[in-house]
Design an enzyme around this catalytic site. Structure first.
Site, mmCIF file in Angstrom:
data_model
loop_
_atom_site.group_PDB
_atom_site.id
_atom_site.type_symbol
_atom_site.label_atom_id
_atom_site.label_comp_id
_atom_site.label_asym_id
_atom_site.label_seq_id
_atom_site.Cartn_x
_atom_site.Cartn_y
_atom_site.Cartn_z
ATOM 1 N N LYS A 1 0.978 -1.018 -0.054
ATOM 2 C CA LYS A 1 0.125 0.009 0.023
ATOM 3 C C LYS A 1 0.986 1.113 0.115
ATOM 4 C CE LYS A 1 -4.289 0.963 0.186
ATOM 5 N NZ LYS A 1 -5.565 0.163 -0.115
ATOM 6 N N ASP B 1 -7.100 4.439 -4.457
ATOM 7 C CA ASP B 1 -7.535 4.428 -2.977
ATOM 8 C C ASP B 1 -8.313 5.566 -2.890
ATOM 9 O OD1 ASP B 1 -7.849 2.161 -0.593
ATOM 10 O OD2 ASP B 1 -7.612 4.004 0.406
HETATM 11 P P1 NDP Z 1 -12.915 8.057 -2.741
HETATM 12 O O1 NDP Z 1 -11.915 9.036 -2.668
HETATM 13 O O2 NDP Z 1 -13.446 7.871 -4.064
HETATM 14 O O3 NDP Z 1 -14.081 8.206 -1.637
HETATM 15 C C1 NDP Z 1 -13.999 8.468 -0.309
HETATM 16 C C2 NDP Z 1 -15.170 8.878 0.241
HETATM 17 O O4 NDP Z 1 -15.158 8.616 1.618
HETATM 18 C C3 NDP Z 1 -15.748 10.226 0.043
HETATM 19 O O5 NDP Z 1 -17.226 10.085 0.159
HETATM 20 C C4 NDP Z 1 -15.077 10.880 1.426
HETATM 21 O O6 NDP Z 1 -15.784 11.858 1.546
HETATM 22 C C5 NDP Z 1 -15.427 9.837 2.365
HETATM 23 N N1 NDP Z 1 -14.138 9.850 3.300
HETATM 24 C C6 NDP Z 1 -12.947 9.552 3.200
HETATM 25 N N2 NDP Z 1 -12.212 10.029 4.294
HETATM 26 C C7 NDP Z 1 -13.075 10.354 5.140
HETATM 27 C C8 NDP Z 1 -12.713 10.683 6.615
HETATM 28 N N3 NDP Z 1 -11.807 10.772 7.242
HETATM 29 N N4 NDP Z 1 -13.885 10.956 7.242
HETATM 30 C C9 NDP Z 1 -15.165 11.126 6.746
HETATM 31 N N5 NDP Z 1 -15.364 10.795 5.132
HETATM 32 C C10 NDP Z 1 -14.364 10.226 4.743
HETATM 33 O O7 NDP Z 1 -12.550 6.646 -2.264
HETATM 34 P P2 NDP Z 1 -13.035 5.102 -2.285
HETATM 35 O O8 NDP Z 1 -14.562 5.159 -2.764
HETATM 36 O O9 NDP Z 1 -12.109 4.590 -3.518
HETATM 37 O O10 NDP Z 1 -12.676 4.259 -1.050
HETATM 38 C C11 NDP Z 1 -13.522 4.543 0.168
HETATM 39 C C12 NDP Z 1 -13.023 3.385 1.013
HETATM 40 O O11 NDP Z 1 -12.971 2.141 0.451
HETATM 41 C C13 NDP Z 1 -11.646 3.473 1.517
HETATM 42 O O12 NDP Z 1 -11.628 2.949 2.847
HETATM 43 C C14 NDP Z 1 -10.702 2.581 0.557
HETATM 44 O O13 NDP Z 1 -9.568 2.024 1.549
HETATM 45 C C15 NDP Z 1 -11.617 1.479 0.404
HETATM 46 N N6 NDP Z 1 -11.426 0.778 -0.790
HETATM 47 C C16 NDP Z 1 -11.148 0.955 -1.997
HETATM 48 C C17 NDP Z 1 -11.071 0.370 -3.039
HETATM 49 C C18 NDP Z 1 -11.098 0.920 -4.462
HETATM 50 O O14 NDP Z 1 -10.954 0.085 -5.342
HETATM 51 N N7 NDP Z 1 -11.250 2.147 -4.661
HETATM 52 C C19 NDP Z 1 -10.921 -1.215 -2.772
HETATM 53 C C20 NDP Z 1 -11.192 -1.747 -1.508
HETATM 54 C C21 NDP Z 1 -11.543 -0.708 -0.417
HETATM 55 P P3 NDP Z 1 -14.871 13.579 1.301
HETATM 56 O O15 NDP Z 1 -14.994 13.710 0.000
HETATM 57 O O16 NDP Z 1 -15.810 14.564 2.175
HETATM 58 O O17 NDP Z 1 -13.486 13.208 1.909
HETATM 59 O O1 2IT Z 2 -8.016 -1.403 -0.656
HETATM 60 C C1 2IT Z 2 -7.875 -1.897 -1.848
HETATM 61 O O2 2IT Z 2 -8.033 -3.185 -2.021
HETATM 62 C C2 2IT Z 2 -7.590 -0.897 -2.973
HETATM 63 N N1 2IT Z 2 -7.733 0.149 -2.836
HETATM 64 C C3 2IT Z 2 -7.537 -1.758 -4.205
HETATM 65 C C4 2IT Z 2 -6.278 -1.843 -4.547
HETATM 66 C C5 2IT Z 2 -5.716 -2.509 -5.881
HETATM 67 O O3 2IT Z 2 -4.658 -2.691 -6.324
HETATM 68 O O4 2IT Z 2 -6.762 -2.421 -6.885
#
Ligand code: NDP
Ligand code: 2IT
Length: 445
Positions: A127, A167
């Site tokens: 990561k 992420d």
């Molecule tokens: P994005 O940046 O697209 O969206 C993140 C969302 O979460 C936004 O709405 C953001 O609000 C909110 N958020 C982030 N940090 C905070 C915080 N500290 N407090 C409150 N709200 C928060 O990210 P993703 O959708 O890609 O990721 C969301 C989650 O999913 C994370 O935990 C990530 O690790 C996990 N994840 C993502 C994957 C992927 O493929 N993208 C795969 C597996 C897990 P704001 O805009 O106001 O910050």
């Molecule tokens: O938390 C996760 O699994 C991710 N943000 C996606 C990682 C990836 O390599 O697609």
């Protein structure tokens, strides 16, 4: 935890990684789950495999200088934690958020080892990220930051070494800038990042994969327990990549998603969230969720509130770590919520998980439930290696298969080790065994 070896190991991890509570939390949960495994198979202790597993193979920490639109030099900090390569090249996302420090990247990298193993695909755990805050920055500033970040990161990654992805704060735009810079520095067009645009090696369905995969997993967990998404009221936190595509799939599966949030507050639309409006606000305008009221003035916006106050049947946390504490978990249970599945990484505190498990709430832990994103990244790597691309339907079908398998493998591992129904333990154990057995084969290395 009763096993003295595991208790001592956790103490050493805490002392060695002082000031990194999220990493301690992630390690503690896994060590707890491994208790019945090491009691049955002392070889995992005698070989030192668990001690090796909690220590990253490599931590890279670097300066990221860039010039803002006013000509001023800004300096951020970059990280890449190459945690474990026992079963494949390091694989895991990059997070750009002001809260990022070494402990956050270590917890995410550690979780990624087990998650990636659960996918059944050959990917190790890693990561990275930066404390850079993309909010309010111009495209040109984001580009200069990404180029500077990749200038250093490019020395440490490679299609067969370490393959980053997105992420929080890192989506298609950022991956594009970083891939362009890598290609320019190395004079190589290779699958060194996933989540790429479709015209330059990206996979169909990668954008949707984490949210869709979360719903495929949840659907299987519900089915196995005589329940379903059909007619259920769902609350989802966040409104980014994972939340948006979880909303889309849950709706397709017959649920009504009534609430979404961002770090400022949450919206409730009892008719079901209008996803076109959300996509325009978040994917096009990069705006705030409260702007939903400009499209649907009859909806409700709660500034600064906690989205877990909203009554629902199924909760899908898709924002960030530790966003559901004990109090929120109790509120969800009191409101009749019967299933929780984690789209975000480690969104429930240990106390919250305890509340869910004690009250018979079906609980899908992050490592299992959100593995669809990284699984589809591994499918992107395969397509890049073949210099070929599969159709949306082909990728989506593979994703669904993978998520259904993850559910059953986790459920089976839990049952085998005397913890039937405990998917937290099952996912940790099933993820651990494949990595640990590979490490055993390598000897001390
Ligand atoms: P994005 O940046 O697209 O969206 C993140 C969302 O979460 C936004 O709405 C953001 O609000 C909110 N958020 C982030 N940090 C905070 C915080 N500290 N407090 C409150 N709200 C928060 O990210 P993703 O959708 O890609 O990721 C969301 C989650 O999913 C994370 O935990 C990530 O690790 C996990 N994840 C993502 C994957 C992927 O493929 N993208 C795969 C597996 C897990 P704001 O805009 O106001 O910050
Ligand atoms: O938390 C996760 O699994 C991710 N943000 C996606 C990682 C990836 O390599 O697609």
């Amino acid at each position: 935890m009763k096993n003295q070896y595991l208790i001592d190991l956790l103490e050493r991890v805490k002392a060695r990684n002082a000031g990194e509570p999220e990493f301690h939390q992630a390690v503690e949960e896994v060590l707890e789950s491994l208790e019945p495994v090491v009691e049955k198979n002392p070889k995992y202790i005698e070989s030192g495999v668990i001690e090796m597993l909690v220590e990253p193979e490599r931590v890279i920490k670097f300066r990221v200088p860039w010039v803002d639109d006013n000509g001023k030099v800004q300096v951020n900090r970059g990280f890449r934690v190459q945690f474990n390569s026992a079963i494949g090249p390091y694989k895991g996302g990059l997070r750009f958020h002001p809260s990022v420090y070494e402990g956050i990247i270590k917890f995410l990298g550690f979780e990624q080892i087990f998650k990636n193993s659960l996918t059944g695909l050959p990917i190790g755990g890693g990561k990275g990220g930066s404390d850079f805050d993309p909010k309010g920055k111009s495209d040109a500033e984001v580009m200069r930051f990404c180029q500077s970040f990749m200038t250093e990161l490019s020395k440490h990654i490679g299609a067969d070494t370490d393959v980053p992805a997105g992420d929080i704060g890192v989506g298609g735009r950022e991956i594009g800038y970083m891939f362009g810079q890598y290609k320019r520095l190395k004079n190589e067009f290779v699958g060194v990042l996933t989540g790429k645009g479709l015209t330059y090696g990206g996979s169909l369905a990668r954008t949707e994969a984490t949210g869709y995969g979360l719903c495929y997993f949840t659907d299987e967990m519900l089915r196995d327990n005589g329940k379903s998404f059909k007619g259920a009221k769902v609350v989802i936190s966040g409104s980014g990549n994972v939340a948006i595509y979880a909303t889309q799939k849950a709706t397709q599966l017959g649920a009504t998603v009534i609430a979404l949030s961002d770090s400022n507050g949450y919206i409730v639309d009892e008719k079901g969230v209008d996803l076109d409006a959300v996509k325009e606000i978040k994917e096009v305008k990069r705006g705030r969720i409260k702007e939903y009221l400009n499209y649907h003035p009859e909806a409700k916006y709660v500034d600064g509130g906690c989205v877990w106050e909203v009554k629902c049947d199924i909760a899908l946390p898709c924002a960030t770590q530790n966003e559901i504490n004990e109090e929120s978990a109790k509120k969800l249970v009191a409101n009749g919520c019967f299933a929780v599945a984690e789209g975000a990484n480690m969104p429930s505190t240990p106390e919250a998980i305890h509340v869910f498990q004690k009250n018979g709430v079906l609980f899908g832990p992050a490592k299992a439930a959100n593995a669809g994103g990284v699984a589809t990244s591994a499918l992107e790597m395969s397509q890049n290696s073949q210099r070929y691309s599969w159709t949306f339907e082909e990728v989506d079908a593979k994703l669904k298969d993978i998520m259904v398998n993850i559910y059953h493998n986790s459920a089976k591992a839990a049952e085998e080790y005397g913890m039937k129904g405990n998917l937290v333990a099952g996912a940790n154990i099933a993820g651990f065994l494949k990595v640990a057995n590979s490490m055993l084969a390598y000897g001390v290395c």
